[in-house]
Motif scaffolding. Sequence first.
Motif, PDB file in Angstrom:
ATOM      1  N   LEU A 190      36.577  -5.561  56.494  1.00 52.21           N
ATOM      2  CA  LEU A 190      36.997  -6.959  56.469  1.00 52.21           C
ATOM      3  C   LEU A 190      37.870  -7.256  55.249  1.00 52.21           C
ATOM      4  O   LEU A 190      38.816  -8.053  55.338  1.00 52.21           O
ATOM      5  CB  LEU A 190      35.776  -7.875  56.488  1.00 52.21           C
ATOM      6  N   ALA A 191      37.572  -6.626  54.115  1.00 55.26           N
ATOM      7  CA  ALA A 191      38.413  -6.815  52.929  1.00 55.26           C
ATOM      8  C   ALA A 191      39.830  -6.308  53.199  1.00 55.26           C
ATOM      9  O   ALA A 191      40.817  -6.947  52.809  1.00 55.26           O
ATOM     10  CB  ALA A 191      37.805  -6.087  51.730  1.00 55.26           C
ATOM     11  N   ALA A 192      39.944  -5.177  53.883  1.00 58.05           N
ATOM     12  CA  ALA A 192      41.261  -4.651  54.230  1.00 58.05           C
ATOM     13  C   ALA A 192      41.992  -5.611  55.167  1.00 58.05           C
ATOM     14  O   ALA A 192      43.216  -5.798  55.061  1.00 58.05           O
ATOM     15  CB  ALA A 192      41.121  -3.273  54.876  1.00 58.05           C
ATOM     16  N   MET A 193      41.258  -6.236  56.068  1.00 58.79           N
ATOM     17  CA  MET A 193      41.860  -7.200  56.986  1.00 58.79           C
ATOM     18  C   MET A 193      42.386  -8.420  56.226  1.00 58.79           C
ATOM     19  O   MET A 193      43.456  -8.948  56.539  1.00 58.79           O
ATOM     20  CB  MET A 193      40.834  -7.617  58.037  1.00 58.79           C
ATOM     21  N   ILE A 194      41.655  -8.859  55.220  1.00 59.33           N
ATOM     22  CA  ILE A 194      42.118  -9.974  54.385  1.00 59.33           C
ATOM     23  C   ILE A 194      43.394  -9.581  53.647  1.00 59.33           C
ATOM     24  O   ILE A 194      44.355 -10.362  53.564  1.00 59.33           O
ATOM     25  CB  ILE A 194      41.011 -10.412  53.408  1.00 59.33           C
ATOM     26  N   LEU A 195      43.430  -8.368  53.104  1.00 67.69           N
ATOM     27  CA  LEU A 195      44.637  -7.898  52.440  1.00 67.69           C
ATOM     28  C   LEU A 195      45.818  -7.793  53.402  1.00 67.69           C
ATOM     29  O   LEU A 195      46.977  -7.866  52.989  1.00 67.69           O
ATOM     30  CB  LEU A 195      44.397  -6.532  51.777  1.00 67.69           C
ATOM     31  N   ASN A 196      45.506  -7.641  54.679  1.00 66.00           N
ATOM     32  CA  ASN A 196      46.540  -7.552  55.710  1.00 66.00           C
ATOM     33  C   ASN A 196      46.831  -8.909  56.336  1.00 66.00           C
ATOM     34  O   ASN A 196      47.349  -8.985  57.456  1.00 66.00           O
ATOM     35  CB  ASN A 196      46.114  -6.551  56.793  1.00 66.00           C
ATOM     36  N   GLU A 197      46.495  -9.986  55.619  1.00 64.92           N
ATOM     37  CA  GLU A 197      46.761 -11.356  56.061  1.00 64.92           C
ATOM     38  C   GLU A 197      46.108 -11.681  57.396  1.00 64.92           C
ATOM     39  O   GLU A 197      46.637 -12.445  58.214  1.00 64.92           O
ATOM     40  CB  GLU A 197      48.270 -11.617  56.145  1.00 64.92           C
ATOM     41  N   GLY A 198      44.944 -11.060  57.634  1.00 57.53           N
ATOM     42  CA  GLY A 198      44.192 -11.366  58.835  1.00 57.53           C
ATOM     43  C   GLY A 198      44.589 -10.561  60.050  1.00 57.53           C
ATOM     44  O   GLY A 198      43.927 -10.660  61.092  1.00 57.53           O
ATOM     45  N   GLU A 199      45.630  -9.775  59.929  1.00 56.92           N
ATOM     46  CA  GLU A 199      46.038  -8.936  61.055  1.00 56.92           C
ATOM     47  C   GLU A 199      45.060  -7.775  61.208  1.00 56.92           C
ATOM     48  O   GLU A 199      44.609  -7.208  60.202  1.00 56.92           O
ATOM     49  CB  GLU A 199      47.455  -8.405  60.848  1.00 56.92           C
ATOM     50  N   PRO A 200      44.732  -7.409  62.441  1.00 55.32           N
ATOM     51  CA  PRO A 200      43.797  -6.291  62.641  1.00 55.32           C
ATOM     52  C   PRO A 200      44.317  -5.007  61.989  1.00 55.32           C
ATOM     53  O   PRO A 200      45.509  -4.728  61.997  1.00 55.32           O
ATOM     54  CB  PRO A 200      43.734  -6.144  64.161  1.00 55.32           C
ATOM     55  N   VAL A 201      43.403  -4.263  61.414  1.00 51.03           N
ATOM     56  CA  VAL A 201      43.738  -2.975  60.789  1.00 51.03           C
ATOM     57  C   VAL A 201      42.733  -1.941  61.289  1.00 51.03           C
ATOM     58  O   VAL A 201      41.674  -2.272  61.796  1.00 51.03           O
ATOM     59  CB  VAL A 201      43.691  -3.058  59.245  1.00 51.03           C
ATOM     60  N   GLU A 202      43.072  -0.699  61.106  1.00 52.53           N
ATOM     61  CA  GLU A 202      42.194   0.381  61.538  1.00 52.53           C
ATOM     62  C   GLU A 202      41.877   1.312  60.364  1.00 52.53           C
ATOM     63  O   GLU A 202      42.314   2.455  60.332  1.00 52.53           O
ATOM     64  CB  GLU A 202      42.850   1.170  62.683  1.00 52.53           C
ATOM     65  N   LEU A 255      46.923  -1.915  51.695  1.00 52.42           N
ATOM     66  CA  LEU A 255      45.511  -2.013  52.044  1.00 52.42           C
ATOM     67  C   LEU A 255      44.605  -1.276  51.058  1.00 52.42           C
ATOM     68  O   LEU A 255      43.397  -1.527  51.017  1.00 52.42           O
ATOM     69  CB  LEU A 255      45.270  -1.440  53.450  1.00 52.42           C
ATOM     70  N   ARG A 256      45.157  -0.375  50.292  1.00 54.10           N
ATOM     71  CA  ARG A 256      44.329   0.516  49.477  1.00 54.10           C
ATOM     72  C   ARG A 256      43.508  -0.188  48.401  1.00 54.10           C
ATOM     73  O   ARG A 256      42.411   0.276  48.074  1.00 54.10           O
ATOM     74  CB  ARG A 256      45.201   1.613  48.855  1.00 54.10           C
ATOM     75  N   PRO A 257      43.974  -1.304  47.803  1.00 48.88           N
ATOM     76  CA  PRO A 257      43.131  -1.952  46.784  1.00 48.88           C
ATOM     77  C   PRO A 257      41.747  -2.349  47.287  1.00 48.88           C
ATOM     78  O   PRO A 257      40.819  -2.487  46.481  1.00 48.88           O
ATOM     79  CB  PRO A 257      43.955  -3.179  46.381  1.00 48.88           C
ATOM     80  N   ALA A 258      41.575  -2.514  48.597  1.00 48.10           N
ATOM     81  CA  ALA A 258      40.252  -2.847  49.142  1.00 48.10           C
ATOM     82  C   ALA A 258      39.246  -1.731  48.897  1.00 48.10           C
ATOM     83  O   ALA A 258      38.030  -1.960  48.957  1.00 48.10           O
ATOM     84  CB  ALA A 258      40.359  -3.132  50.641  1.00 48.10           C
ATOM     85  N   PHE A 259      39.743  -0.527  48.582  1.00 44.61           N
ATOM     86  CA  PHE A 259      38.880   0.641  48.429  1.00 44.61           C
ATOM     87  C   PHE A 259      38.850   1.151  46.990  1.00 44.61           C
ATOM     88  O   PHE A 259      38.416   2.268  46.728  1.00 44.61           O
ATOM     89  CB  PHE A 259      39.360   1.758  49.373  1.00 44.61           C
ATOM     90  N   ALA A 260      39.282   0.308  46.052  1.00 49.26           N
ATOM     91  CA  ALA A 260      39.454   0.736  44.669  1.00 49.26           C
ATOM     92  C   ALA A 260      38.156   1.086  43.965  1.00 49.26           C
ATOM     93  O   ALA A 260      38.175   1.697  42.888  1.00 49.26           O
ATOM     94  CB  ALA A 260      40.196  -0.342  43.867  1.00 49.26           C
ATOM     95  N   VAL A 261      37.015   0.733  44.556  1.00 47.26           N
ATOM     96  CA  VAL A 261      35.721   1.047  43.932  1.00 47.26           C
ATOM     97  C   VAL A 261      35.407   2.541  43.992  1.00 47.26           C
ATOM     98  O   VAL A 261      34.455   3.013  43.346  1.00 47.26           O
ATOM     99  CB  VAL A 261      34.599   0.218  44.597  1.00 47.26           C
ATOM    100  N   LEU A 262      36.192   3.312  44.740  1.00 45.50           N
ATOM    101  CA  LEU A 262      35.939   4.746  44.892  1.00 45.50           C
ATOM    102  C   LEU A 262      35.695   5.471  43.561  1.00 45.50           C
ATOM    103  O   LEU A 262      34.681   6.170  43.424  1.00 45.50           O
ATOM    104  CB  LEU A 262      37.086   5.399  45.657  1.00 45.50           C
TER     105      LEU A 262
END
Length: 281
Positions: free
Chosen positions: A136-148, A233-240
């Motif tokens: 869902l965080a990635a979707m927000i970064l994508n302005e609400g557009e569906p992402v995979e 989209l990658r900042p949504a996963f920056a906690v890695l």
Amino acid sequence: MAGESFDFAAQALRQGDRDRYLATLVLPAAARPGVTALYAFNTDIATVRDRVSGPQPGEIRLQWWSDAITGQGHGAVQQNPLAASLLETLERYQLPTGTLLRLIGARRFDLYDDPMPDLETFEGYAGETASTLFQLAAMILNEGEPVEPGDAAGHLGVGQAMIGHLRAFGFVSAQGRIMLPWSILEANGVREEEIFAGQESEGLHAALSQIAELARDHLDKARLAIAQLPSPLRPAFAVLPVLEAQLELWQKQSTNLYAAPQDDADWRKIARLTWWTLQNR
């Protein structure tokens, strides 16, 4: 998106889930309030058990959130600042309510003392909770557009959940709960009573070390999957990198499995988050 409800959500997240709060600091400014509202909502439902006297009031609290999300809430839902910020985020980005309802449903497991039965169940639980937040965080970064971001969100969420429960093993076992896969513990000769008594054993060390290796494998797979995503989209996963450091610290100090976990200082975590984000632009 701004206002008092989002300020309240940020403060609640900062106090209740420090790592996710720090992870929001490297997000684009426009996306930060929405992701913060999502994470603050998660913090509220993830800590329900700690704030109620038993499963029934916990169920009532989770049902309140379900009703709020589906528009069936009674009373002044909008007067709850966490709910107000979440509902505005859902509307702004058209996030799928069914995904959040499944997240709430998965958290019902937390209210009871049943042990996590096996690895498959744990991965399903982690997928509906931690992985969902990344998606869902990635979707927000994508302005609400569906992402995979399926593989990235899936593997990172399971790895995060495993590391979190390895680090919280002493705290959770003191509550009379087993949140790591019981099948792995049982296969190594571990008994429930020794866990609840805080007893160490070779079998327990072996079992938790196996789970740590599974977590490492999920982080490695997440890293590869994240590299394939569009860079916005990658900042949504920056906690890695924060998770990788926590796993390494746990493995170094695992002589006492029930001890409070060591952790990096906030400034070091922020440095890891920032450097990773810059590298993955």
